[in-house]
Design a protein around this motif. Structure first.
Motif, PDB file in Angstrom:
ATOM      1  N   LEU A 173       0.818  -1.210   0.000  1.00  0.00           N
ATOM      2  CA  LEU A 173       0.000   0.000   0.000  1.00  0.00           C
ATOM      3  C   LEU A 173       0.852   1.260   0.000  1.00  0.00           C
ATOM      4  O   LEU A 173       0.454   2.286  -0.564  1.00  0.00           O
ATOM      5  N   SER A 174       2.032   1.194   0.626  1.00  0.00           N
ATOM      6  CA  SER A 174       2.952   2.332   0.556  1.00  0.00           C
ATOM      7  C   SER A 174       3.372   2.593  -0.876  1.00  0.00           C
ATOM      8  O   SER A 174       3.422   3.749  -1.328  1.00  0.00           O
ATOM      9  N   ALA A 175       3.669   1.509  -1.609  1.00  0.00           N
ATOM     10  CA  ALA A 175       4.055   1.653  -3.009  1.00  0.00           C
ATOM     11  C   ALA A 175       2.889   2.169  -3.849  1.00  0.00           C
ATOM     12  O   ALA A 175       3.065   3.011  -4.735  1.00  0.00           O
ATOM     13  N   ALA A 176       1.676   1.680  -3.567  1.00  0.00           N
ATOM     14  CA  ALA A 176       0.503   2.127  -4.322  1.00  0.00           C
ATOM     15  C   ALA A 176       0.268   3.618  -4.128  1.00  0.00           C
ATOM     16  O   ALA A 176      -0.013   4.350  -5.081  1.00  0.00           O
ATOM     17  N   ARG A 177       0.389   4.097  -2.879  1.00  0.00           N
ATOM     18  CA  ARG A 177       0.202   5.536  -2.636  1.00  0.00           C
ATOM     19  C   ARG A 177       1.299   6.345  -3.317  1.00  0.00           C
ATOM     20  O   ARG A 177       1.022   7.417  -3.881  1.00  0.00           O
ATOM     21  N   ALA A 178       2.535   5.864  -3.259  1.00  0.00           N
ATOM     22  CA  ALA A 178       3.637   6.593  -3.896  1.00  0.00           C
ATOM     23  C   ALA A 178       3.422   6.686  -5.404  1.00  0.00           C
ATOM     24  O   ALA A 178       3.668   7.731  -6.014  1.00  0.00           O
ATOM     25  N   ILE A 179       2.948   5.595  -6.018  1.00  0.00           N
ATOM     26  CA  ILE A 179       2.669   5.619  -7.458  1.00  0.00           C
ATOM     27  C   ILE A 179       1.573   6.625  -7.764  1.00  0.00           C
ATOM     28  O   ILE A 179       1.661   7.424  -8.700  1.00  0.00           O
ATOM     29  N   CYS A 180       0.516   6.584  -6.959  1.00  0.00           N
ATOM     30  CA  CYS A 180      -0.624   7.485  -7.180  1.00  0.00           C
ATOM     31  C   CYS A 180      -0.193   8.948  -7.065  1.00  0.00           C
ATOM     32  O   CYS A 180      -0.530   9.781  -7.914  1.00  0.00           O
ATOM     33  N   GLU A 181       0.575   9.266  -6.024  1.00  0.00           N
ATOM     34  CA  GLU A 181       0.999  10.653  -5.817  1.00  0.00           C
ATOM     35  C   GLU A 181       1.997  11.099  -6.871  1.00  0.00           C
ATOM     36  O   GLU A 181       2.078  12.285  -7.195  1.00  0.00           O
ATOM     37  N   ASN A 182       2.775  10.157  -7.403  1.00  0.00           N
ATOM     38  CA  ASN A 182       3.764  10.507  -8.422  1.00  0.00           C
ATOM     39  C   ASN A 182       3.110  11.046  -9.693  1.00  0.00           C
ATOM     40  O   ASN A 182       3.729  11.794 -10.455  1.00  0.00           O
ATOM     41  N   PHE A 183       1.855  10.672  -9.918  1.00  0.00           N
ATOM     42  CA  PHE A 183       1.136  11.140 -11.109  1.00  0.00           C
ATOM     43  C   PHE A 183       0.034  12.136 -10.742  1.00  0.00           C
ATOM     44  O   PHE A 183      -0.966  12.262 -11.440  1.00  0.00           O
ATOM     45  N   GLY A 184       0.225  12.831  -9.607  1.00  0.00           N
ATOM     46  CA  GLY A 184      -0.698  13.887  -9.222  1.00  0.00           C
ATOM     47  C   GLY A 184      -1.990  13.414  -8.612  1.00  0.00           C
ATOM     48  O   GLY A 184      -2.947  14.189  -8.499  1.00  0.00           O
ATOM     49  N   GLY A 185      -2.060  12.164  -8.201  1.00  0.00           N
ATOM     50  CA  GLY A 185      -3.278  11.629  -7.605  1.00  0.00           C
ATOM     51  C   GLY A 185      -3.187  11.555  -6.091  1.00  0.00           C
ATOM     52  O   GLY A 185      -2.213  11.995  -5.480  1.00  0.00           O
ATOM     53  N   LYS A 186      -4.219  10.996  -5.498  1.00  0.00           N
ATOM     54  CA  LYS A 186      -4.268  10.849  -4.049  1.00  0.00           C
ATOM     55  C   LYS A 186      -4.966   9.546  -3.704  1.00  0.00           C
ATOM     56  O   LYS A 186      -6.058   9.274  -4.192  1.00  0.00           O
ATOM     57  N   LEU A 187      -4.324   8.746  -2.876  1.00  0.00           N
ATOM     58  CA  LEU A 187      -4.883   7.456  -2.445  1.00  0.00           C
ATOM     59  C   LEU A 187      -5.205   7.532  -0.963  1.00  0.00           C
ATOM     60  O   LEU A 187      -4.336   7.823  -0.147  1.00  0.00           O
TER      61      LEU A 187
END
Length: 406
Positions: A376-390
């Motif tokens: 889940l840490s990786a999923a949030r980092a991926i999401c935030e890297n593209f301007g998103g929010k998890l």
């Protein structure tokens, strides 16, 4: 990462400095106003007690936090006195101590005070107080414009000095921020380098173990040991993949992006998870809006979806449900994954995004499919890297929802 840490250090430091300076300015000017108010109140009290006669004034009670009053200071005060009868009719006006007030203005002020029925208060830059003298009454007005001017001078001076100090401290913090965060950056760089090197070094041994295990299964037949080895090597491969993803994203190296039809990408991933859910008697519902396209990295987005769905399958109890939706909400694209969970699950959903945090406090592996708490840490980092929010939350007891918003 360097720029991000420096920016955060500067912001946090200057926020603390700003709060401190604001408190100092407010405290100084608040105390100054109280002192000025008490001084003007004392002057007005002396006037009222003496009936406006200088020879009857008593200076034995100095105002708090100030020098004692004397005759010179009282004579420098600007005030006027209006005498009226019980019906409010003006009998006399004394404006000897003030030149900016004429008879008619003083009379109108006194009438306004009489109509209000107040014994003391403020009125257009003047403090007033009323004293009964038999059937008549005296209304005293003292000019407080000097008090206001003094207050605003101190306010301006303290504000200007604080602003100058703030700018000087900002320059100092900017110049020193590099040195302050250097040890932190060094430690983080060593950590990322270790993770990257360890990840690449472990890939080859894991591949060899997996290959030899498959070969032994073909020669000697499948047994429980082969199954356990295959499951654990798979878990280690997932762990290393997520760790390398986090290390790559922490380096803030921009990933190549393209226009990706995430509706089609999501539909490509679903069949495998639907089969696994069916095998465990899970209710798998999905709502995929067609032809949703965003600018992202295809592999990273697929990894984020895989993490969310893997996580759902791992922690959804048998006969539970999994719901996945992909919709467009105005200018935003929203992915919601909701599934059944243990009612005694971690009460703070934000903790689930901490690296290596797992819901079971004992950190046991009661399930072969249980993870390492890094997905889940990786999923949030991926999401935030593209301007998103998890984010995560509990819509109801016994269910958890993850929402990715782009």
């Amino acid at each position: 990462m360097t720029k991000t840490l420096k920016r955060r250090f500067i912001i946090f430091t200057m926020a603390a400095v700003t709060c401190l300076l604001i408190f100092i300015v407010l405290a100084i000017n608040g105390l100054n106003w109280i002192m000025l108010e008490r001084q003007s109140d004392t002057v007005l009290d002396i006037l009222v007690d003496s009936g406006g006669a200088f020879h009857k004034m008593d200076f034995n009670r100095p105002p708090p936090f100030s020098h004692p009053l004397d005759m010179d200071r009282m004579r420098s005060s600007r005030f006027f006195i209006v005498r009226s009868d019980a019906n409010g009719n003006i009998m006399d006006v004394n404006t000897d101590q003030i030149s900016s007030i004429d008879y008619e203005t003083a009379k109108s002020y006194a009438l306004t005070v009489w109509e209000s029925g107040k014994e003391f208060g403020r009125m257009e830059g003047y403090k007033f107080a009323v004293k009964q003298m038999g059937a008549n009454r005296l209304t005293f007005f003292i000019d407080t414009s000097g008090q206001s001017e003094s207050f605003y001078r101190v306010l301006f001076a303290s504000g200007a000095i604080s602003a100058l100090c703030w700018l000087i401290l900002l320059i100092i913090v900017i110049l020193l921020s590099g040195k302050v965060i250097r040890p932190v950056l060094t430690g983080m760089e060593k950590q990322k380098q270790f993770i990257t090197n360890a990840g690449h070094e472990m890939k080859t041994p894991l591949a060899i173990i997996q290959s030899n295990n498959d070969t032994m299964a073909l020669i000697h037949g499948e047994n429980k040991y082969n199954v356990h080895i295959r499951a654990q090597t798979k878990r280690l491969n997932v762990l290393m993949s997520n760790l390398l993803t986090l290390a790559k994203l922490d380096e803030e190296i921009p990933l190549p992006t393209e226009s990706v039809n995430i509706s089609d990408l999501t539909n490509e991933l679903l069949p495998v998870y639907q089969e696994d859910a069916q095998a465990r008697n899970l209710h798998f519902n999905m709502q995929i809006e067609p032809d949703i396209t965003i600018q992202t990295n295809r592999d990273s987005f697929r990894q984020m979806l895989t993490i969310l769905l893997d996580n759902a399958l791992k922690y959804t109890p048998d006969h539970g449900y999994i719901h996945l939706s992909l919709t467009r909400n105005g200018r935003h694209t929203q992915i919601i994954e909701e599934n059944t969970c243990d009612p005694s699950f971690e009460p703070d959903p934000e903790r689930l995004f901490e690296r290596f945090y797992r819901g079971d406090a004992a950190r046991t592996q009661s399930k072969e499919s249980s993870g390492y708490g890094i997905g889940l840490s990786a999923a949030r980092a991926i999401c935030e890297n593209f301007g998103g929010k998890l984010t995560a939350g509990y819509p109801s007891a016994g269910s958890i929802r993850f929402t990715a918003r782009f």
